[in-house]
Design an enzyme around this catalytic site. Structure first.
Site, PDB file in Angstrom:
ATOM      1  N   GLU A 344      98.920  66.175  31.154  1.00  0.00           N
ATOM      2  CA  GLU A 344      99.950  65.843  31.777  1.00  0.00           C
ATOM      3  C   GLU A 344     101.096  66.108  30.508  1.00  0.00           C
ATOM      4  OE1 GLU A 344      98.510  61.573  32.243  1.00  0.00           O
ATOM      5  OE2 GLU A 344      98.584  62.099  34.039  1.00  0.00           O
ATOM      6  N   CYS A 440     100.730  54.558  37.700  1.00  0.00           N
ATOM      7  CA  CYS A 440     101.780  54.390  36.642  1.00  0.00           C
ATOM      8  C   CYS A 440     103.390  54.767  37.349  1.00  0.00           C
ATOM      9  CB  CYS A 440     101.814  55.124  35.531  1.00  0.00           C
ATOM     10  SG  CYS A 440     101.474  56.864  35.973  1.00  0.00           S
TER      11      CYS A 440
HETATM   12  O1  FUB Z   1      98.332  56.378  30.265  1.00  0.00           O
HETATM   13  C1  FUB Z   1      99.152  55.473  30.963  1.00  0.00           C
HETATM   14  C2  FUB Z   1      99.836  56.321  31.785  1.00  0.00           C
HETATM   15  O2  FUB Z   1      99.063  56.866  33.008  1.00  0.00           O
HETATM   16  C3  FUB Z   1     100.501  57.574  31.450  1.00  0.00           C
HETATM   17  O3  FUB Z   1     102.032  57.411  31.022  1.00  0.00           O
HETATM   18  C4  FUB Z   1     100.591  58.333  32.651  1.00  0.00           C
HETATM   19  O4  FUB Z   1     101.083  59.848  32.443  1.00  0.00           O
HETATM   20  C5  FUB Z   1      99.231  58.124  33.151  1.00  0.00           C
HETATM   21  O5  FUB Z   1      98.346  58.989  32.549  1.00  0.00           O
HETATM   22 ZN    ZN Z   2     103.338  57.996  36.010  1.00  0.00          ZN
END
Ligand code: FUB
Ligand code: ZN
Length: 679
Positions: A344, A440
């Site tokens: 990500e 999230c």
């Molecule tokens: O790891 C916490 C949140 O979940 C991150 O900010 C997002 O990218 C997702 O992985």
């Molecule tokens: Zn997110």
């Protein structure tokens, strides 16, 4: 540095036709829907387990206090825990991702902002239920993280790199400050301060070294410091920033401690291994945005807070380098960041693929946090330009226009036939989802949009900066005197804006951003001077200093023609492609309007000049749209895969384009932002 601060949310009433609708959508649909999701009451959606975990943790805390046995959650693999396939959840077990607590914290933060805008007893009651559940889940020593409380609290703080308890602390703290500001209550703030106390007993100058694996605690602690005046919170935030990226790596040290316990050989303790966590070099030496995109954006926001609060020039310079890295090499035209789904993360400079893009909604939200903080440090119009780019494009794309489903990943080209079958596109969803196991993004959209008023203006003692042309009514102060202002604007229609002083009298400066999309062109007039000539300062703001009084009115006309954009030639994925923009909106073509195989469309380079603007009905809303004469390549005869190169056979067509944020609101279909140029 001349520091300006956002005007208090309570004092900015967003009246903008477009944004008012988005903010009230969050209030009407998203927040109540998310409350149902947090309680696992949305049929067909992935359960959140937020309230489930809080209640289970509260029982565990009570049981242990009474010296009773409480079963530990079994079956945790990595950073998740789910009931076995087909089995009912065990009421005493932790479920979800290790950071599941943060979903509810973000929701409380969003609710708080909405309550600041307008009280709502039912909403307040629901949030109070969540606040009470959180407080009951807190350990006696202040520790608060349901994952560890339910899986073995003796392991707390042993894996800061992966297990997010400082991230959950950060979100708790953001929620707690917002809740206090909304309700005047200190219940959640007390919980956050007690947790902070627990963290400070373990980490800090003279104590254990450590820093969050997923940043946010930094900006949250700065906020807690500003709310309470307690410098220990500021110092803990600075400590986390200072430890990050230094040798020996605290992430490596803690990993080795775990490995030793498991009988595994130790690994090198060098920081260089931790670029993904932005912990490969000390933060002041940062030159490039890298690693997990949301983490990087939250860290950058925390660094900017540090620069503001301490005047640390090295920190400021690092923020500026990060800004340049993001905006000159790693930013999607839609204001999204994160070029790769692998981790990500930010990809290499100029690697900005359209169909495999990650561009997580949270990362665009994080970019808005960073940009607003850069504006606080120095009012440069380019900070507001980028903030606006994220705010009008990727952020609202993350939410359906009915507020009931969400995108986590925001591609710039999508073809459902491929998204659904091609493993390489497994992260790209062809339609918005009701909820996510890792949820999230939806509450992040909710908290940003609910606090939108804080992104429009910032002010110093003697200057009010207007960064965004979002219509609003504001109760401001200038040189200590109250001044009521009204901004009329509607960027879905045109680039005209009018600022009227509605009440009060004060001497000082109003500074108006010249939007980048206007090409630096504008006309201005004032109630006291029709042909007002007002040159922009090098920072891109138009400044007017006078004794302001009720009835004063300044109007601007920023030209807003359709624009055809090309990417820097180093962006190899966009070679010979263009996209359309008008004002802050980036446009896209959808199958619904243009038929399938959008990749066969060809756009002449004069397309912007011939584009016609009209209002299109999309999902019950009237949106600005474009009609553009263009071409479609015909498929050649025969089935040869390759053939001698030559001119394509083209048929004339008319392209219909809608704002990118609104894609996928009329059913599943192809979408493209970047379109091939007619050869
Ligand atoms: O790891 C916490 C949140 O979940 C991150 O900010 C997002 O990218 C997702 O992985
Ligand atoms: Zn997110």
């Amino acid at each position: 540095m001349s520091i300006s601060r956002p005007l208090p949310l309570r004092q900015v009433n967003v009246t903008d036709p477009f944004w008012r609708q988005e903010v009230s959508l969050v209030r009407r649909e998203v927040i109540p829907y998310q409350w149902e999701a947090l309680n696992d009451r949305v049929p067909g959606a992935a359960p959140s387990y937020f309230m489930h975990n809080m209640r289970a943790a509260a029982r565990a805390v009570r049981a242990r206090k009474a010296g009773q046995y409480f079963p530990l959650t079994q079956g945790v693999t990595g950073i998740t825990s789910f009931p076995p396939e087909g089995a009912a959840p065990d009421p005493d077990y932790f479920y979800g991702f290790v950071f599941q607590d943060s979903d509810g914290y973000k929701w409380i933060e969003a609710v708080s902002y909405q309550l600041i805008l307008q009280d709502d007893p039912a909403l307040r009651r629901a949030a109070q239920e969540a606040v009470d559940a959180i407080r009951e889940a807190q350990e006696e020593d202040g520790y608060l993280d349901t994952f560890y409380t339910l899986t073995g609290v003796e392991n707390a703080f042993t894996n800061l790199r992966d297990n997010h308890e400082l991230y959950c602390f950060g979100h708790l703290t953001e929620a707690a400050v917002a809740w206090k500001q909304a309700t005047g209550q200190t219940d959640l703030l007390d919980a956050a301060c007690r947790f902070a106390g627990c963290i400070m007993r373990r980490f800090g100058p003279g104590r254990e070294r450590g820093c969050p694996g997923h940043e946010i605690a930094e900006m949250a602690l700065f906020r807690l410091y500003e709310e309470t005046g307690d410098v220990r919170y500021r110092d803990l935030a600075l400590f986390f920033l200072d430890v990050r990226g230094t040798e020996p790596s605290t992430f490596a040290l803690e990993e080795n401690r775990r490995r030793v316990r498991q009988g595994l050989p130790e690994l090198p303790v060098t920081a260089a291994r931790y670029a993904y966590h932005q912990a490969d070099v000390p933060v002041r030496e940062t030159t490039e945005a890298r690693g997990h995109a949301v983490r990087q954006m939250y860290l950058a926001a925390g660094m900017a807070d540090a620069a503001r609060l301490t005047g640390d020039g090295e920190m400021l310079a690092a923020c500026e380098r990060l800004w340049r890295s993001v905006t000159r090499e790693k930013l999607y035209v839609t204001g999204g960041v994160g070029g790769t789904h692998v981790g990500e993360a930010f990809s290499l400079p100029y690697d900005l693929p359209a169909d495999t893009a990650y561009s997580e909604t949270c990362a665009a939200v994080g970019l808005c946090f960073f940009a607003r903080r850069m504006l606080e440090l120095s009012p440069l119009a380019e900070y507001a330009d980028v903030m606006e780019q994220a705010l009008y494009n990727t952020v609202p794309a993350g939410m359906a226009m009915d507020g009931k489903s969400f995108f986590y990943v925001n591609p710039l080209a999508a073809d459902p036939a491929y998204c659904e079958k091609d493993e390489r596109l497994a992260h790209v969803k062809a339609v918005r989802q009701k909820w996510f196991p890792c949820a999230c993004c939806p509450p992040n959209i909710a908290r940003l949009l609910s606090s939108l008023g804080q992104y429009i203006w910032t002010g110093t003692e003697d200057t009010l900066y207007l960064h965004l042309y979002i219509a609003n009514e504001t109760e401001a102060r200038l040189n200590g005197r109250p001044l009521s202002l009204r901004l009329d604007a509607d960027l879905t229609k045109d680039g005209r804006a009018a600022l009227t002083v509605t009440k009060g009298e004060a001497e000082g400066t109003l500074a108006f951003r010249v939007p980048g999309w206007s090409g630096g062109k504008y006309t201005a007039s004032a109630s006291w001077d029709e042909g007002l000539t007002l040159p922009a300062s090098p920072d891109g703001y138009l400044r007017l200093t006078r004794r302001w009084q009720a009835g004063d009115r300044v109007t601007f006309d920023f030209p807003m023609p359709a624009r055809l954009l090309a990417a820097h030639p180093m962006v190899r994925e966009m070679t010979h492609q263009v996209c359309f923009a008008k004002g802050p909106f980036v446009y896209c073509a959808e199958e619904k309007d243009n038929g399938p195989r959008l990749f066969l469309l060809r756009v002449p380079l004069n397309a912007a000049e011939t584009a016609e603007t009209f209002r299109a009905a999309v999902a019950g809303s009237e949106l600005p749209a474009l009609r553009v004469p263009a071409y479609r390549a015909e498929l050649p005869e025969g089935d040869a895969l390759y053939r001698p190169a030559g001119p394509e056979r083209l048929t004339e067509t008319v392209l219909t384009l809608i704002p990118y944020f609104a894609w996928n609101n009329r059913g599943k279909g192809e979408m493209r932002v970047w379109l091939p140029v007619k050869g």
